[in-house]
Scaffold this active site. Structure first.
Site, mmCIF file in Angstrom:
data_model
loop_
_atom_site.group_PDB
_atom_site.id
_atom_site.type_symbol
_atom_site.label_atom_id
_atom_site.label_comp_id
_atom_site.label_asym_id
_atom_site.label_seq_id
_atom_site.Cartn_x
_atom_site.Cartn_y
_atom_site.Cartn_z
ATOM 1 N N LYS A 50 2.775 -7.570 2.207
ATOM 2 C CA LYS A 50 1.646 -6.789 1.667
ATOM 3 C C LYS A 50 0.349 -7.566 1.853
ATOM 4 O O LYS A 50 -0.658 -7.027 2.310
ATOM 5 C CB LYS A 50 1.829 -6.542 0.159
ATOM 6 C CG LYS A 50 2.782 -5.448 -0.178
ATOM 7 C CD LYS A 50 2.945 -5.356 -1.691
ATOM 8 C CE LYS A 50 4.024 -4.360 -2.027
ATOM 9 N NZ LYS A 50 4.459 -4.402 -3.425
ATOM 10 N N GLN A 94 4.506 -6.331 -9.138
ATOM 11 C CA GLN A 94 5.764 -6.190 -8.390
ATOM 12 C C GLN A 94 6.941 -6.028 -9.355
ATOM 13 O O GLN A 94 7.114 -6.829 -10.271
ATOM 14 C CB GLN A 94 5.944 -7.438 -7.507
ATOM 15 C CG GLN A 94 7.145 -7.386 -6.607
ATOM 16 C CD GLN A 94 7.044 -6.296 -5.536
ATOM 17 O OE1 GLN A 94 5.989 -6.104 -4.926
ATOM 18 N NE2 GLN A 94 8.118 -5.567 -5.334
ATOM 19 N N ASP A 117 -0.123 1.638 -7.231
ATOM 20 C CA ASP A 117 1.285 2.024 -7.101
ATOM 21 C C ASP A 117 1.478 3.490 -7.503
ATOM 22 O O ASP A 117 2.500 4.089 -7.181
ATOM 23 C CB ASP A 117 2.144 1.156 -8.047
ATOM 24 C CG ASP A 117 3.052 0.204 -7.283
ATOM 25 O OD1 ASP A 117 3.282 0.441 -6.089
ATOM 26 O OD2 ASP A 117 3.529 -0.761 -7.911
#
Ligand code: NAD
Length: 283
Positions: A50, A94, A117
């Site tokens: 990422k 995460q 997200d």
């Protein structure tokens, strides 16, 4: 018929190149912060990828790594600081998190305008009520791939396998918003093969290696395989038995190289969208 293989890597590369061009034209660099707690190796690779993709596309990206024994209150305090930081446009925590931290509390602590997200209940509600908001990256990537595959969505019979908060449910909303007739099948569905056989568009997101057999796939269907399962031989496999589905489907995504690369590209797309919306720039 042999299916066209949908090259997610190439589609993702094009999407990232387009985003890099748009970022270069901005008077600032959109800021992304990825928070990682503990040292789960699979998350480690993902987070590094990422970061690399974000920096290459011109984003101001950084990973904040915290030890596995971090207290929930300390993580929430960090999120509050990132929420208040005007240079930060996108925050991603995460998952999975260590057991002492409640994932729901963390997801709800992120400012919905920075929730790249798309997991915050406010963004889930916006998606369900067809209001603009941040959409979860993986299902968003699936929609890009369906369009690339030339899928005619209005009126199409779509079947989504899996009803998770991060893939199945937002997938249902996106396909519905694109005027598909959508069925969501899951672990309690009675006749899974029968449901799948009715699908013109089949999206598998169950996390069961090669659960979907070739004879579950209708002739001419477009098959999107979200699953990532590591076999005992160390190889990655999808939720669909790829070789069996290939002669029946019109188009299919491989694993790896299908949906996976789109997730990171869509994370960058969300970060750019968040930056534009939050800074009140014309999109
Ligand atoms: P999850 O475990 O949260 O949800 C799985 C869903 O599948 C559940 O709704 C469950 O009801 C259903 N299910 C499980 N077993 C089933 C069965 N035998 N028959 C029918 N339905 C069944 O998983 P998730 O987070 O939605 O992820 C699904 C898969 O997608 C996993 O393999 C995951 O690794 C992968 N994934 C990939 C990406 C990507 O970037 N490509 C992103 C997220 C998830």
């Amino acid at each position: 018929m042999t299916a066209t293989i949908i090259d997610g890597k190439a589609v993702a590369e094009r999407l990232r190149a387009g985003l890099a061009g748009r970022v270069a034209a901005l008077p600032f660099r959109p800021g992304l912060r990825v928070v990682r707690v503990g040292d789960d190796p699979a998350s480690g690779v993902y987070v590094r990828n990422k970061d690399r993709a974000a920096l290459a596309a011109g984003f101001d990206s950084a990973t904040i790594a915290l030890p596995a024994d971090t207290r929930e209150s300390d993580l929430l305090a960090l999120i509050a600081r990132l929420n208040a930081d005007p240079a930060v446009d996108g925050i991603l925590v995460q998952l999975p998190l260590p057991p002492q931290i409640r994932a729901d509390a963390v997801i709800e602590a992120v400012d919905p305008e920075k929730d790249v997200d798309g997991f915050h209940p406010v963004n889930a509600g916006r998606l369900a009520s067809r209001q603009p908001g941040l959409v979860p990256c993986t299902p968003k990537g699936v929609m890009h791939l369906l369009r690339e595959a030339g899928a005619r969505l209005p009126g199409a019979r779509a079947v989504v396998l899996g009803r998770s908060q991060i893939v199945g449910r937002p997938m249902l909303q996106l396909l519905l918003a694109a005027d598909c007739t959508v069925t969501v099948a899951h672990s309690r569905t009675r006749d899974l093969p029968g449901e799948c056989r009715r699908a013109e568009i089949l999206v598998a997101a169950v996390g069961q290696s090669e659960l979907v057999r070739g004879d579950w796939v209708a002739e001419g269907a477009i098959v999107i395989d979200v699953g990532i399962n590591r076999g005992p031989d160390g190889k990655l496999r999808g939720d669909v038995a790829f070789a069996e589905a290939l002669p029946r489907a019109a188009a299919i995504t491989p694993v790896p190289g299908g949906v996976g690369p789109m997730t990171i590209a869509c994370l960058l797309e969300n970060t750019l969208e968040a930056a534009i919306a939050r800074r009140r720039l014309p999109s």
